[in-house]
Design an enzyme around this catalytic site. Sequence first.
Site, PDB file in Angstrom:
ATOM      1  N   GLU A 265       9.559 -10.143  -5.602  1.00 46.64           N
ATOM      2  CA  GLU A 265       9.495 -10.962  -3.990  1.00 46.64           C
ATOM      3  C   GLU A 265       8.994 -10.245  -3.062  1.00 46.64           C
ATOM      4  O   GLU A 265       9.629  -8.830  -3.089  1.00 46.64           O
ATOM      5  CB  GLU A 265      10.696 -11.880  -4.367  1.00 46.64           C
ATOM      6  CG  GLU A 265      10.213 -13.043  -2.965  1.00 46.64           C
ATOM      7  CD  GLU A 265      11.590 -12.600  -1.132  1.00 46.64           C
ATOM      8  OE1 GLU A 265      11.150 -11.790  -0.609  1.00 46.64           O
ATOM      9  OE2 GLU A 265      11.982 -12.781  -1.350  1.00 46.64           O
ATOM     10  N   CYS A 302      12.555 -11.675   4.775  1.00 46.19           N
ATOM     11  CA  CYS A 302      11.395 -11.912   4.251  1.00 46.19           C
ATOM     12  C   CYS A 302      10.094 -13.326   4.582  1.00 46.19           C
ATOM     13  O   CYS A 302       9.179 -13.332   4.712  1.00 46.19           O
ATOM     14  CB  CYS A 302      11.556 -12.275   3.007  1.00 46.19           C
ATOM     15  SG  CYS A 302      12.705 -13.330   2.801  1.00 46.19           S
ATOM     16  N   GLU A 394       1.688  -7.589   6.552  1.00 46.33           N
ATOM     17  CA  GLU A 394       2.639  -7.878   7.410  1.00 46.33           C
ATOM     18  C   GLU A 394       3.667  -6.445   8.706  1.00 46.33           C
ATOM     19  O   GLU A 394       3.654  -5.089   7.769  1.00 46.33           O
ATOM     20  CB  GLU A 394       4.322  -8.064   6.325  1.00 46.33           C
ATOM     21  CG  GLU A 394       5.655  -8.228   6.750  1.00 46.33           C
ATOM     22  CD  GLU A 394       6.655  -8.276   5.370  1.00 46.33           C
ATOM     23  OE1 GLU A 394       6.324  -8.544   4.642  1.00 46.33           O
ATOM     24  OE2 GLU A 394       7.740  -8.479   5.464  1.00 46.33           O
TER      25      GLU A 394
END
Lengths: 529, 529
Positions: A265, A302, A394
Amino acid sequence: MSITGKNYIGYSQSAENAKTFQSYVPVKHTHLPETFHPATAEEVEKTMQLAERAFDEYAAIPASQRADFLMAITEEMMAMGDELLERAHQETGLPMGRLQGERGRTINQLTQFANLIREGSWVEARVDTAQPDRTPAPKPDLRKMLVPIGPIVIFGSSNFPFAYSIAGVDTAPALAAGNPVILKAHPAHPGVSDLTAQAIVKAAQRTGMPNGVFSMLYDDGYEVGTALVQHPYTKAVGFTGSFKGGMALYKMAQERDEPIPVFAEMGSVNPVVILPDTLAAHTESLAKTLAGSVTLGAGQFCTNPGLVFTLDSPALDEFEKIYAREVGKITSMTMLTEGIRKNFFKLRDKALAEAGVETLVLSDEKAEGENQSQASIARVSGKDFIKNPNLHEEVFGPFSLLVVCEDSIELQAALKHIPGQLTTSLMADAAEAAGHPQILRLLSRRAGRFIMNGVPTGVEVCAAMHHGGPFPSTTDSRFTSVGRDAILRFVRPLSFQDWPDSLLPDELKDSNPLGIWRLVNNELTQDAI
Amino acid sequence: MSITGKNYIGYSQSAENAKTFQSYVPVKHTHLPETFHPATAEEVEKTMQLAERAFDEYAAIPASQRADFLMAITEEMMAMGDELLERAHQETGLPMGRLQGERGRTINQLTQFANLIREGSWVEARVDTAQPDRTPAPKPDLRKMLVPIGPIVIFGSSNFPFAYSIAGVDTAPALAAGNPVILKAHPAHPGVSDLTAQAIVKAAQRTGMPNGVFSMLYDDGYEVGTALVQHPYTKAVGFTGSFKGGMALYKMAQERDEPIPVFAEMGSVNPVVILPDTLAAHTESLAKTLAGSVTLGAGQFCTNPGLVFTLDSPALDEFEKIYAREVGKITSMTMLTEGIRKNFFKLRDKALAEAGVETLVLSDEKAEGENQSQASIARVSGKDFIKNPNLHEEVFGPFSLLVVCEDSIELQAALKHIPGQLTTSLMADAAEAAGHPQILRLLSRRAGRFIMNGVPTGVEVCAAMHHGGPFPSTTDSRFTSVGRDAILRFVRPLSFQDWPDSLLPDELKDSNPLGIWRLVNNELTQDAI
């Protein structure tokens, strides 16, 4: 209990490496006294040999006893009391309240998996009974269920010292399914890892689990992780962290003689789309909610909303004003590690310097002595966003970019530039949302979880949670790391053809002694056959 | 219908390539007149653009209409009658009876998936209702179901012109789930591929499916397959064939900017273990059954038993004698392609020349003019088998190696050298099997399907079938290509958080309008909420 700093190889402790490292204390920008020993190549080998030997025995232990083991872990963790929380606080700088909540979530995850395997239906038993008289050929008796796959290597994550670390979202289902687990502790919180490992080892011993069902190794570099992923006994890998780290493990696993599944992830920008009627109707509450979500946990989630899309509309000015005011109010926040802080400011500054990006709130980088950040937000036009891939990535930490599109067509074009995400969010009431089917489709296709009128932060631990998503948010969109289905990463189906009832696992016996739900001749039932 | 030799790009036919190839007729070692045009790079691009455009529309079509489409395919295939079977026979050399059976199985697969999606519970709907008053934070409403992932590229397999080819085990679930399908036709049977593609296109048109829901491209080389796997719109790959071919596609898919799942089923040696009491009790029937299984379909099954293990015991001589006699009786068999025949004899001869290998039955390679093989079997000691990795690999075709072990310890050591398999088999009654727990564990761990007292050939299409297995039998032990769970390769979960009921898919609405089984607050139910 006291921290040993040694590797936990099954029921033994081992510290062969002369090299050591220490815990960093972000709130004080200093180090704690205990030393931790990275595992040597020999210790890695010993760990894997032990895990492999433990596998057959552990897999054969009845689920109810594995459930006792999981519950014993929760008891041992709770028995450590505030010592565990305080160490976590020292090593991560996360507030005590947050850590208490996170420990609760971790206990909850372990408890849910204990309950899941006690109940037993999760193995997806399917039975197709024989038809010996069928022509032209008789039909055999076939029964299928999910079985464990072998030793699982799990990487602790920096940002959740409990919920995504030693006894977290990967460990709980891997152990529940019947697989031995080898933890690579995250060097950002070795002390809390050490204490948690002791809790697991103690729980394993007192519930009679085989030696090697759990091991934990240290490393502040990449050698131990590499050796674990490359080891032929390793059958799957669980990881939560950066794109770079996740992809390095993924590539390594695919290049083995025997490729193995890696569920990594790897974070997400979690785009939030605000439609204009809703922006007008809820200007202030939307601005406040978003400001809270962007800055929660110093943006180190996240599920942090890194991109907010909206249309140029009358309410926009007011929204921007309140949004900037609310973000500006947030006091400075401690970041987890020096590396994360430095990287945050580097990437934030890079984003702010891109063409067309206008700063709305700019936080100052504090002096070196404090590992602090403050939130920053900025704004860019849809046009500039679309043509600049640097803005699609990100920025891990409290930063978010407001993308203002001219119209729905430009918004759709902008969304097409967004890759796979853990979450997408749409701020719109049912009527306004229904008027934008293309937006719904674009956000659905990119998301693991699609939220209406809510922010992405906050991951509920329940059966309907999907915490995963299309690449690059994870390496495999078909799996989740949170919720009961997280166990599906670490099992495989096995069919039993024409087995005598006495030799079949209980889950597949005619009498259904466990009383589980089974698909028998294509009908779901809890009945015996 | 007549064969066009053109690529089927959605509802258009296209033959831009001047280069062509023809069908090989193995029984006559000659070629048929029709020419087939490998797709050009532009045709591949056009196909993928069309598939991508078709995806959103096709995914939104109600399952009942997708089921109508699948059933229309079965009708169009059956409407072609013997023409389809005869072309398949010409191109593969497989007997008409076998092809008729295989077509039946293909129709059955399509029908099962039509029924599965009509019923609807396969989407694994999970609902966790909101708890707005929960403290410290309210619980949101979360609902989850499986959704399609996008265009799927499927490679037709040489050895099953219907069941693992154009409308086969990959196509049926991929279409059922709501994904467009792009078929790379196998060059060993382009004519039957052409006819089947026409059946699918006709079915799609008359049931109102979007243009691009299905395409089929030719190539007798690797360019088209490579371009399809590398195309950014491709979201997953299905393949059945050789280890070399499967791994090439797997590596290619992992090296993309966006890695995608590849389910490659790559064959297996399907070890059969015979325990001594059972060998003594059923010497003749075991020998005959095995001889039949080794030679079935000229040994061109992924479930062919390539290794037979037993212990040195009093009944062994008699078993060997009957086994050799029965295998020797089998008349010569047509092999699918020249390449398969040549490779068979090459690998067989290599195996027979290894140290300690004693030939029991040796078939002759016939003259070049006939694409024929005869069955061969050989014997080797457990000791020689263990030390020679060359003997652990598959010889695709009618060949099997009998491995005679001194005792149970040597048998266990030999089994530890066997990698992952589609199937393992144990010939033993319940009492004898129960006396060998280590053998049971070793065979379980290596198998996708574990058969008691039966041969591996024959793959039942049912819910409890697992046709997959640990690497290298497939690239992912968690998935199957046969049975209802084959659909899980081509879907992913999507969570819907706090959606208004009116916008939710029917599967997740409060009223449960489809009446499907759902996990609601952790209880399986067909009730409304």
